[in-house]
Enzyme design. Structure first.
Site, PDB file in Angstrom:
ATOM      1  N   LYS A 130       8.828  -9.262 -35.568  1.00 45.99           N
ATOM      2  CA  LYS A 130      10.330  -8.775 -35.205  1.00 45.99           C
ATOM      3  C   LYS A 130       9.520  -7.081 -35.316  1.00 45.99           C
ATOM      4  O   LYS A 130       9.263  -6.725 -36.651  1.00 45.99           O
ATOM      5  CB  LYS A 130      11.612  -9.322 -35.938  1.00 45.99           C
ATOM      6  CG  LYS A 130      13.112  -8.747 -35.063  1.00 45.99           C
ATOM      7  CD  LYS A 130      12.722  -9.763 -34.720  1.00 45.99           C
ATOM      8  CE  LYS A 130      14.329  -9.341 -33.377  1.00 45.99           C
ATOM      9  NZ  LYS A 130      15.115 -10.488 -32.115  1.00 45.99           N
ATOM     10  N   ASP A 170      15.596  -6.501 -27.713  1.00 46.88           N
ATOM     11  CA  ASP A 170      16.981  -7.258 -28.922  1.00 46.88           C
ATOM     12  C   ASP A 170      18.060  -5.919 -28.930  1.00 46.88           C
ATOM     13  O   ASP A 170      17.717  -5.521 -27.423  1.00 46.88           O
ATOM     14  CB  ASP A 170      15.933  -7.704 -30.071  1.00 46.88           C
ATOM     15  CG  ASP A 170      17.343  -8.367 -31.005  1.00 46.88           C
ATOM     16  OD1 ASP A 170      17.233  -9.389 -30.418  1.00 46.88           O
ATOM     17  OD2 ASP A 170      18.303  -8.056 -31.993  1.00 46.88           O
TER      18      ASP A 170
HETATM   19  P1  NDP Z   1      22.592  -5.943 -26.896  1.00 42.06           P
HETATM   20  O1  NDP Z   1      22.343  -5.029 -26.904  1.00 42.06           O
HETATM   21  O2  NDP Z   1      22.935  -6.447 -25.487  1.00 42.06           O
HETATM   22  O3  NDP Z   1      23.999  -6.643 -26.478  1.00 42.06           O
HETATM   23  C1  NDP Z   1      24.774  -6.278 -28.096  1.00 42.06           C
HETATM   24  C2  NDP Z   1      26.387  -6.780 -27.860  1.00 42.06           C
HETATM   25  O4  NDP Z   1      26.679  -6.586 -29.350  1.00 42.06           O
HETATM   26  C3  NDP Z   1      26.541  -5.481 -27.800  1.00 42.06           C
HETATM   27  O5  NDP Z   1      27.849  -6.118 -27.112  1.00 42.06           O
HETATM   28  C4  NDP Z   1      27.243  -4.473 -28.743  1.00 42.06           C
HETATM   29  O6  NDP Z   1      28.549  -3.563 -28.382  1.00 42.06           O
HETATM   30  C5  NDP Z   1      27.859  -5.679 -30.019  1.00 42.06           C
HETATM   31  N1  NDP Z   1      27.073  -5.432 -31.263  1.00 42.06           N
HETATM   32  C6  NDP Z   1      25.869  -4.765 -31.642  1.00 42.06           C
HETATM   33  N2  NDP Z   1      25.973  -4.845 -32.933  1.00 42.06           N
HETATM   34  C7  NDP Z   1      26.935  -4.921 -33.151  1.00 42.06           C
HETATM   35  C8  NDP Z   1      28.176  -5.370 -34.944  1.00 42.06           C
HETATM   36  N3  NDP Z   1      27.509  -4.517 -35.486  1.00 42.06           N
HETATM   37  N4  NDP Z   1      29.267  -5.338 -34.587  1.00 42.06           N
HETATM   38  C9  NDP Z   1      30.214  -5.882 -33.657  1.00 42.06           C
HETATM   39  N5  NDP Z   1      29.269  -5.746 -32.474  1.00 42.06           N
HETATM   40  C10 NDP Z   1      28.171  -5.249 -32.283  1.00 42.06           C
HETATM   41  O7  NDP Z   1      22.222  -7.161 -27.165  1.00 42.06           O
HETATM   42  P2  NDP Z   1      21.741  -8.350 -27.341  1.00 42.06           P
HETATM   43  O8  NDP Z   1      22.646  -9.070 -26.403  1.00 42.06           O
HETATM   44  O9  NDP Z   1      20.567  -8.641 -26.444  1.00 42.06           O
HETATM   45  O10 NDP Z   1      21.976  -8.728 -28.451  1.00 42.06           O
HETATM   46  C11 NDP Z   1      23.010  -9.952 -29.228  1.00 42.06           C
HETATM   47  C12 NDP Z   1      22.568 -11.376 -30.233  1.00 42.06           C
HETATM   48  O11 NDP Z   1      21.602 -11.427 -29.539  1.00 42.06           O
HETATM   49  C13 NDP Z   1      21.744 -10.262 -30.931  1.00 42.06           C
HETATM   50  O12 NDP Z   1      21.279 -11.234 -32.228  1.00 42.06           O
HETATM   51  C14 NDP Z   1      19.750 -10.504 -31.117  1.00 42.06           C
HETATM   52  O13 NDP Z   1      19.726 -10.157 -32.408  1.00 42.06           O
HETATM   53  C15 NDP Z   1      20.532 -12.116 -30.577  1.00 42.06           C
HETATM   54  N6  NDP Z   1      19.212 -12.691 -29.611  1.00 42.06           N
HETATM   55  C16 NDP Z   1      18.624 -11.429 -28.264  1.00 42.06           C
HETATM   56  C17 NDP Z   1      17.615 -12.412 -26.685  1.00 42.06           C
HETATM   57  C18 NDP Z   1      17.190 -11.452 -26.376  1.00 42.06           C
HETATM   58  O14 NDP Z   1      16.627 -12.090 -25.543  1.00 42.06           O
HETATM   59  N7  NDP Z   1      18.092 -10.543 -25.815  1.00 42.06           N
HETATM   60  C19 NDP Z   1      17.063 -13.638 -27.391  1.00 42.06           C
HETATM   61  C20 NDP Z   1      18.027 -14.311 -28.882  1.00 42.06           C
HETATM   62  C21 NDP Z   1      18.751 -13.716 -29.277  1.00 42.06           C
HETATM   63  P3  NDP Z   1      28.190  -1.930 -28.409  1.00 42.06           P
HETATM   64  O15 NDP Z   1      27.995  -2.547 -27.241  1.00 42.06           O
HETATM   65  O16 NDP Z   1      29.688  -1.712 -28.600  1.00 42.06           O
HETATM   66  O17 NDP Z   1      27.097  -2.057 -28.927  1.00 42.06           O
HETATM   67  O1  2IT Z   2      15.901 -12.810 -30.732  1.00 37.06           O
HETATM   68  C1  2IT Z   2      14.870 -13.346 -30.238  1.00 37.06           C
HETATM   69  O2  2IT Z   2      14.614 -14.626 -30.070  1.00 37.06           O
HETATM   70  C2  2IT Z   2      14.734 -11.807 -29.000  1.00 37.06           C
HETATM   71  N1  2IT Z   2      15.459 -11.461 -29.585  1.00 37.06           N
HETATM   72  C3  2IT Z   2      13.775 -12.553 -28.150  1.00 37.06           C
HETATM   73  C4  2IT Z   2      12.159 -12.026 -28.414  1.00 37.06           C
HETATM   74  C5  2IT Z   2      11.297 -12.629 -27.325  1.00 37.06           C
HETATM   75  O3  2IT Z   2      10.150 -12.025 -27.512  1.00 37.06           O
HETATM   76  O4  2IT Z   2      11.112 -12.089 -25.999  1.00 37.06           O
END
Ligand code: NDP
Ligand code: 2IT
Length: 449
Positions: A130, A170
């Site tokens: 990560k 992420d």
């Molecule tokens: P994005 O940046 O696309 O979206 C994040 C969302 O969460 C936004 O709505 C953001 O609000 C909100 N957010 C972020 N930080 C905070 C905070 N501190 N307090 C409140 N709201 C918050 O990220 P992802 O959708 O990619 O990721 C979301 C979660 O999923 C994370 O935990 C990530 O690690 C996990 N994840 C992501 C994967 C992926 O493929 N992308 C895979 C597996 C897990 P705002 O727009 O206002 O910033």
């Molecule tokens: O938390 C996660 O699994 C991710 N942000 C995706 C990682 C990846 O390599 O696609």
């Protein structure tokens, strides 16, 4: 004091905390896993003798670097970049990059550690890493984000590669950022390889990757319900977040006949009692990924209440999907969900539920899926993107969606196999034990290293 050779959770955690002072998120992630693995390791002394848990909680290496760039006014700006290469026992390091002002070593170590088990559960040959930076993309112009990404990749490129370490997105790292970083990597290395995943479809990206984490989370919930037996039809669902994961979790719920009544962002949540339909969801996707504005604009447009600086867990629902960030659902909020009749929770985010909240759900014996199982669809399709890049082919939407669904069904089955109790399936136990054994056995085979 425990016996010299006796492994207890308390003893193990006190050693971990001493070696990693102040890293509270990392401690939390390890404690959740160790709670289940210490009794497991006690049953299979080969793991204890080889000190597998101690080795698994120590990253292979951590790279920390200065990222220096110029903003649109010509000011010199400095951020800190990281890559935690946690474990490559079963494949190249693999995991996302997070750009958010809160990024620190504790957060990246917890995320890298979770990735070990998650990536193992996918059945694909991917290790765990990560990275990211304390850079805040909010309020920056596209040119500023480009200059930051290029500066970040200038250093990171020395440490990654298609068979070494393959980053992805992420929080704060989506299609725009991956494109800038891939372009810079290609320029510096003079090679076109699949060293990042989540790329654009024109340059080696995989179909369904954008949708994979959210879709996979809903497929996992579908499996948990099927096991009861029950289904998604007509279920009222609260979602937190409105980013990549939340958007496609919402889309799949809508497609499968459930009703999405909340979404949120860092400024608050919106409650839409009629349910967010596909047209409204498209408005949200445009608002968050193109206009990059607050969800309050959605509430204004559709004349709905916006609950500023609040989280959605007080809204009565049958299913809840925390899809924003870590520790965004605490014990008190878990009790509110239970009180209002919630029957299932699947984590789209990484570690969104506190340990106290998980215990509340488990005591009430409702369905609870930990992120390392229910959000594994994203990294799984990243693994499939690596395969497609290696064979220089791209598969169809149907092929990839089927593979994603099969992987989620398989992860669900592994959780059932390893987590079944008398009258309850402990999905946290199932995911931790099933994810552990493949990596642990590979580490044992390599001997002492
Ligand atoms: P994005 O940046 O696309 O979206 C994040 C969302 O969460 C936004 O709505 C953001 O609000 C909100 N957010 C972020 N930080 C905070 C905070 N501190 N307090 C409140 N709201 C918050 O990220 P992802 O959708 O990619 O990721 C979301 C979660 O999923 C994370 O935990 C990530 O690690 C996990 N994840 C992501 C994967 C992926 O493929 N992308 C895979 C597996 C897990 P705002 O727009 O206002 O910033
Ligand atoms: O938390 C996660 O699994 C991710 N942000 C995706 C990682 C990846 O390599 O696609």
């Amino acid at each position: 004091m425990p016996e010299r050779n006796e492994l207890t959770l308390k003893h193990f955690m006190s050693g971990l905390k001493r070696r990693n002072p102040g890293e509270t998120e990392f401690h939390q992630a390890v404690e959740e896993v160790a709670t289940y693995l210490i009794p497991y390791v006690a049953k299979y002394p080969k793991y204890h003798t080889a000190q597998i848990l101690e080795r698994m909680t120590e990253p292979d290496r951590i790279i920390i670097f200065r990222v220096c760039w110029e903003d649109d006014q010509g000011n010199v700006r400095v951020n800190r970049g990281y890559r935690v290469q946690f474990n490559n026992a079963i494949g190249p390091y693999k995991g996302g990059l997070r750009f958010h002002p809160s990024v620190n070593l504790s957060i990246l170590k917890f995320l890298g550690f979770e990735q070990i088990f998650k990536n193992s559960l996918t059945t694909l040959p991917i290790g765990a890493g990560k990275g990211g930076a304390d850079f805040n993309p909010k309020g920056k112009s596209d040119r500023e984000v480009m200059r930051f990404c290029q500066a970040f990749m200038t250093e990171l490129s020395k440490h990654i590669g298609e068979s070494t370490d393959v980053p992805a997105g992420d929080i704060g790292v989506g299609a725009r950022e991956i494109s800038f970083m891939f372009g810079q990597y290609k320029r510096l290395k003079n090679e076109f390889t699949g060293t990042l995943t989540g790329k654009g479809l024109e340059f080696g990206g995989s179909k369904i990757r954008k949708e994979a984490t959210g879709f996979g989370c809903i497929y996992f919930m579908q499996e948990m319900l099927k096991h009861q037996p029950d289904d998604l039809q007509g279920k009222s669902c609260t979602i937190s977040g409105s980013g990549n994961v939340a958007q496609y979790a919402a889309l799949k719920l809508i497609q499968l006949g459930a009703k999405v009544i909340t979404m949120s962002d860092s400024s608050g949540f919106v409650h839409d009692p009629d349910g967010i339909n596909e047209e409204k969801l498209n408005f949200i996707i445009d608002l968050k990924t193109v206009k990059r504005q607050s969800l309050a604009e959605y509430a204004k447009h559709y004349k709905l209440d916006f609950h500023k600086d609040q989280r959605p867990w007080s809204v009565p629902c049958q299913l809840a999907f925390p899809c924003a960030t870590q520790n965004e659902l605490n014990e008190q909020e878990a009790k509110a969900l239970l009180h209002n009749g919630c029957i299932g929770v699947a984590e789209g985010a990484n570690m969104p539920t506190t340990i106290g909240a998980i215990q509340a759900f488990q005591n009430a014996k409702i369905l609870f899926a930990p992120g390392k199982a229910s959000n594994a669809g994203g990294v799984a399709v990243s693994g499939l993107e690596m395969t497609q890049n290696s064979i220089r082919m791209s598969w169809s939407n149907e092929e990839l969606d089927k593979r994603l669904r099969d992987i989620m069904i398989d992860i669900h089955q592994k959780c059932v196999d390893h987590g079944s109790e008398k009258d309850y399936i402990d999905y946290v136990k199932g995911a931790n034990v099933a994810g552990f054994t493949k990596v642990a056995d590979a580490m044992l085979a390599y001997g002492v290293l």
